[in-house]
Design an enzyme around this catalytic site. Sequence first.
Site, PDB file in Angstrom:
ATOM      1  N   ARG A 102       0.884  -1.177   0.000  1.00  0.00           N
ATOM      2  CA  ARG A 102       0.000   0.000   0.000  1.00  0.00           C
ATOM      3  C   ARG A 102       0.911   1.213   0.000  1.00  0.00           C
ATOM      4  O   ARG A 102       1.714   1.389   0.927  1.00  0.00           O
ATOM      5  CB  ARG A 102      -0.914  -0.008   1.230  1.00  0.00           C
ATOM      6  CG  ARG A 102      -1.602   1.334   1.445  1.00  0.00           C
ATOM      7  CD  ARG A 102      -2.717   1.287   2.455  1.00  0.00           C
ATOM      8  NE  ARG A 102      -3.883   0.615   1.905  1.00  0.00           N
ATOM      9  CZ  ARG A 102      -5.114   0.719   2.406  1.00  0.00           C
ATOM     10  NH1 ARG A 102      -5.335   1.467   3.481  1.00  0.00           N
ATOM     11  NH2 ARG A 102      -6.116   0.075   1.858  1.00  0.00           N
ATOM     12  N   GLN A 132     -10.092  -3.972  -3.381  1.00  0.00           N
ATOM     13  CA  GLN A 132     -11.390  -3.501  -2.892  1.00  0.00           C
ATOM     14  C   GLN A 132     -12.476  -3.773  -3.929  1.00  0.00           C
ATOM     15  O   GLN A 132     -13.569  -4.242  -3.594  1.00  0.00           O
ATOM     16  CB  GLN A 132     -11.316  -2.000  -2.587  1.00  0.00           C
ATOM     17  CG  GLN A 132     -12.630  -1.419  -2.115  1.00  0.00           C
ATOM     18  CD  GLN A 132     -13.054  -1.915  -0.749  1.00  0.00           C
ATOM     19  OE1 GLN A 132     -12.263  -1.909   0.188  1.00  0.00           O
ATOM     20  NE2 GLN A 132     -14.300  -2.361  -0.622  1.00  0.00           N
ATOM     21  N   CYS A 263     -16.329   1.770   0.364  1.00  0.00           N
ATOM     22  CA  CYS A 263     -15.172   0.922   0.682  1.00  0.00           C
ATOM     23  C   CYS A 263     -14.781   1.013   2.157  1.00  0.00           C
ATOM     24  O   CYS A 263     -14.126   0.116   2.673  1.00  0.00           O
ATOM     25  CB  CYS A 263     -13.992   1.318  -0.196  1.00  0.00           C
ATOM     26  SG  CYS A 263     -13.578   3.072  -0.088  1.00  0.00           S
TER      27      CYS A 263
HETATM   28  N1  NVA Z   1      -9.836   6.853  -1.518  1.00  0.00           N
HETATM   29  C1  NVA Z   1      -9.507   6.391  -0.189  1.00  0.00           C
HETATM   30  C2  NVA Z   1      -9.755   4.915  -0.081  1.00  0.00           C
HETATM   31  C3  NVA Z   1      -9.472   4.336   1.270  1.00  0.00           C
HETATM   32  C4  NVA Z   1      -9.717   2.849   1.329  1.00  0.00           C
HETATM   33  C5  NVA Z   1      -8.045   6.731   0.101  1.00  0.00           C
HETATM   34  O1  NVA Z   1      -7.207   6.548  -0.798  1.00  0.00           O
HETATM   35  O2  NVA Z   1      -7.754   7.181   1.204  1.00  0.00           O
HETATM   36  N1   CP Z   2     -11.250  -0.141   2.301  1.00  0.00           N
HETATM   37  C1   CP Z   2      -9.986  -0.167   2.751  1.00  0.00           C
HETATM   38  O1   CP Z   2      -9.017  -0.402   2.013  1.00  0.00           O
HETATM   39  O2   CP Z   2      -9.883   0.045   4.093  1.00  0.00           O
HETATM   40  P1   CP Z   2      -8.544   0.251   4.916  1.00  0.00           P
HETATM   41  O3   CP Z   2      -7.967   1.595   4.543  1.00  0.00           O
HETATM   42  O4   CP Z   2      -8.996   0.197   6.356  1.00  0.00           O
HETATM   43  O5   CP Z   2      -7.578  -0.858   4.584  1.00  0.00           O
END
Ligand code: NVA
Ligand code: CP
Length: 312
Positions: A102, A132, A263
């Site tokens: 991530r 997701q 999500c």
């Molecule tokens: N668009 C959000 C999704 C989190 C799961 C982000 O990137 O923070």
């Molecule tokens: N939806 C999602 O990716 O959640 P987190 O940021 O908690 O991993």
Amino acid sequence: MKKDFLTLRDYDGQTLKDIIKLALKFKSDRPNFGSDFLKNKKVALIFEKSSTRTRVSFEVGVFEMGGYPLFLSKNDIQLGRGETIEDTSRTLSRYVDMIMIRTFEHAKAEKLAKFSSIPVINGLTDEFHPCQVMADMMTIYERFGSYNIKMAYIGDGNNMAHSLMLGSAKLGVNFSIATPKNYEPNIDIFNIAKEIANKNNAEMTITSDPFEAVKGADVIYTDVWTSMGMEAENEIRLKAFKDYQVNSRLISATGKKTYFMHCLPAHRGEEVSDDVIESENSIVFDEAENRLHAQKAIMTYLIKNGDIGGLI
Ligand code: NVA
Ligand code: CP
């Protein structure tokens, strides 16, 4: 067969459907099904951003498949002190069997994959969030028994919007997106998705009017207005998005029964009202649960070099 799972663009619709079928098997016979698919395998989980669902579902998923997950936050590994992604990638490839990352720029995940000899999974970048969307499409299939539905996405043209566009196009979900001006999705990604959607007889439209987008929608999806890494823009964004909240007025404009999807994490009172996310048509925790099953299926697909025909 792709070595990595970085974006849904790299996969054909049939393969995505097969992975979702496998995910449904994991769900219906948990934790017995596939409990040895990662036996003696090690999976590194690199996090440069916060996470609840992705972290826990990957850790639990690897454990339930007989493997060993290593949680590596950027503050604990040398990547956070300037070691290059290339060196991190080649080093981890000597120890573990798969990597999930991530991070911020998508190019970083691509570089990690390029320099690794093992599969790399995208657990969210600034541009995409494919794991997701696999869980989301599984949730849709569970509810409707088909992908032939309409999804309306309201809000920021962000990583979720991009992956939902690609996933919808590949699976034949009709998709409409409404964003404020200057917050549209990447137009190249939209055009690619539209072309794929056309081939699959699905519609893909873009507008700035949320009420137009939700007409006839079976599902309304939204995401936070300020994604991770964009916190400095929060004040401006709150103003720009104020007419884009998913609330009961917008839901009733579909003219039919409509499920609500997100999500998570959600900011209640911003992109979604409390009553909508708490309503009986909200399926946000099914999506969250399905992260676990979908990712088990993705890891199985990668570790078995795409050979999942005998499992579904
Ligand atoms: N668009 C959000 C999704 C989190 C799961 C982000 O990137 O923070
Ligand atoms: N939806 C999602 O990716 O959640 P987190 O940021 O908690 O991993």
